[in-house]
Write a protein that holds these residues in place. Sequence first.
Motif, PDB file in Angstrom:
ATOM      1  N   TRP A  53      51.013  48.109  35.397  1.00 48.19           N
ATOM      2  CA  TRP A  53      49.701  48.348  35.995  1.00 48.19           C
ATOM      3  C   TRP A  53      49.263  49.773  35.686  1.00 48.19           C
ATOM      4  CZ3 TRP A  53      47.329  44.160  38.025  1.00 48.19           C
ATOM      5  CH2 TRP A  53      48.143  43.044  38.281  1.00 48.19           C
ATOM      6  N   SER A  54      48.160  49.864  34.951  1.00 47.62           N
ATOM      7  CA  SER A  54      47.631  51.152  34.546  1.00 47.62           C
ATOM      8  C   SER A  54      46.128  50.998  34.331  1.00 47.62           C
ATOM      9  CB  SER A  54      48.311  51.625  33.254  1.00 47.62           C
ATOM     10  OG  SER A  54      47.809  52.872  32.833  1.00 47.62           O
TER      11      SER A  54
ATOM     12  N   ALA B  30      45.922  48.798  22.420  1.00 47.27           N
ATOM     13  CA  ALA B  30      44.723  48.567  23.224  1.00 47.27           C
ATOM     14  C   ALA B  30      43.640  49.561  22.838  1.00 47.27           C
ATOM     15  CB  ALA B  30      45.048  48.706  24.711  1.00 47.27           C
ATOM     16  N   TRP B  31      42.381  49.106  22.980  1.00 47.26           N
ATOM     17  CA  TRP B  31      41.210  49.975  22.832  1.00 47.26           C
ATOM     18  C   TRP B  31      40.528  49.997  24.188  1.00 47.26           C
ATOM     19  CZ3 TRP B  31      39.258  51.630  17.757  1.00 47.26           C
ATOM     20  CH2 TRP B  31      38.143  52.480  17.857  1.00 47.26           C
ATOM     21  N   ASP B  32      40.540  51.154  24.849  1.00 50.43           N
ATOM     22  CA  ASP B  32      40.187  51.227  26.264  1.00 50.43           C
ATOM     23  C   ASP B  32      41.095  50.251  27.016  1.00 50.43           C
ATOM     24  OD1 ASP B  32      38.241  53.259  25.953  1.00 50.43           O
ATOM     25  OD2 ASP B  32      36.781  51.783  25.267  1.00 50.43           O
ATOM     26  N   ALA B  33      40.545  49.378  27.851  1.00 46.20           N
ATOM     27  CA  ALA B  33      41.408  48.465  28.609  1.00 46.20           C
ATOM     28  C   ALA B  33      41.532  47.100  27.954  1.00 46.20           C
ATOM     29  CB  ALA B  33      40.885  48.308  30.035  1.00 46.20           C
ATOM     30  N   GLY B  34      40.950  46.947  26.743  1.00 45.81           N
ATOM     31  CA  GLY B  34      40.971  45.662  26.066  1.00 45.81           C
ATOM     32  C   GLY B  34      41.593  45.748  24.690  1.00 45.81           C
TER      33      GLY B  34
ATOM     34  N   GLY C 280      37.384  51.870  31.621  1.00 49.48           N
ATOM     35  CA  GLY C 280      37.589  52.324  32.986  1.00 49.48           C
ATOM     36  C   GLY C 280      38.203  51.291  33.908  1.00 49.48           C
ATOM     37  N   LEU C 281      38.825  50.264  33.346  1.00 52.92           N
ATOM     38  CA  LEU C 281      39.399  49.184  34.152  1.00 52.92           C
ATOM     39  C   LEU C 281      40.914  49.136  33.975  1.00 52.92           C
ATOM     40  CD1 LEU C 281      36.832  46.360  33.277  1.00 52.92           C
ATOM     41  CD2 LEU C 281      36.794  47.908  35.262  1.00 52.92           C
ATOM     42  N   ILE C 282      41.565  48.320  34.805  1.00 55.42           N
ATOM     43  CA  ILE C 282      42.982  48.038  34.609  1.00 55.42           C
ATOM     44  C   ILE C 282      43.129  47.259  33.307  1.00 55.42           C
ATOM     45  CG2 ILE C 282      44.960  46.762  35.530  1.00 55.42           C
ATOM     46  CD1 ILE C 282      43.862  47.350  38.330  1.00 55.42           C
ATOM     47  N   PHE C 283      44.170  47.541  32.536  1.00 56.23           N
ATOM     48  CA  PHE C 283      44.390  46.828  31.274  1.00 56.23           C
ATOM     49  C   PHE C 283      44.356  45.320  31.519  1.00 56.23           C
ATOM     50  CE2 PHE C 283      46.268  50.960  30.224  1.00 56.23           C
ATOM     51  CZ  PHE C 283      45.726  51.175  28.959  1.00 56.23           C
ATOM     52  N   ILE C 284      43.722  44.594  30.604  1.00 52.05           N
ATOM     53  CA  ILE C 284      43.540  43.157  30.781  1.00 52.05           C
ATOM     54  C   ILE C 284      44.888  42.429  30.745  1.00 52.05           C
ATOM     55  CG2 ILE C 284      41.209  43.216  29.845  1.00 52.05           C
ATOM     56  CD1 ILE C 284      42.286  42.142  27.223  1.00 52.05           C
TER      57      ILE C 284
END
Length: 310
Positions: A155-156, A186-190, A199-203
């Motif tokens: 969780w990050s 990953a690129w950002d959270a996706g 700006g979200l938790i990794f998918i």
Amino acid sequence: MKALKYINILITGIFLMSCDDQIYPELNDAPEVIVVDAWVNNKPEDQIIKVTRTQPYFDNSESVGVAGAEVYIVDNEGTRFDFVESTNGAYVWPYATETFGTVGNSYSLTVVADGNTFTSTSALNRVPTVDSVTFRFEKESAFGTEEEFYMGEFWSRDPEGTGDTYWIKSYKNGQYLAKPGEINIAWDAGFSAGGAIDGLIFIPPIRDAVNPFDEDPNEEDTFLSPYEDGDSLYVEVHSITPAAHNFLTQLYIQIDREGGFAALFDTPLSNVPTNIVNTTSDDIALGFFCVSAVEGNGKRLDVSQVPQEE
């Protein structure tokens, strides 16, 4: 119509039989090329840059190191880090009390070898903390059998602001998950720049990619549970540059090949693009230079603490 059907079956059978023949092509040896493997990070440990030479395609022996090279990195503040030659092409910056690099700085690599000077640059980008590592219980039914799994995940949260890129590395019982299919970026959270997930938790697919899926040697088409009671999972998030993200994407395409008939339709083999530049001559080099900030966290599986489905 039946005759046409039988002819099609016969042609298909002949085609499949022809695929059984093995061929052993003779490849001409290509000229040797220097390879610079320079993935440096701010973990409290020695940093190693490897300078080696390419070898023939079917040669599975260890790469031959380049001796007598000069290897150093200079940051945008003028600080120089000299890497000392060790063994078989390994050049080491010995960790003492201070970790390598500062987030936000840029770094220039120089490698002088075989009368050529190779250079490259990288930024040391930010990285999010890994808040926790958890396990969950899953049960699946397929082909009349029921299988139970313990799955790990991390969780990050990606920081706000687009363009952050990461390489997520996982360790089961201290062993790095290094199979081609286990490259997790990953690129950002996706997955990619076009995903617009910032700006979200990794998918979930990225969080779940920390699980090894190995076949059960005793049962065909059956997979072992990624983790068993007492197993540990440690996850590291490495900040990388967008260029390094592209390099790892292309590397995944080149090395994650299942073989067999489907290999006929794979992307043709080719060298992965490099950011190592020869400033002396037209001789090319291979490899990549990237400086990373690293955050990690881990946990050991205690099945008594994992909720299970009724």
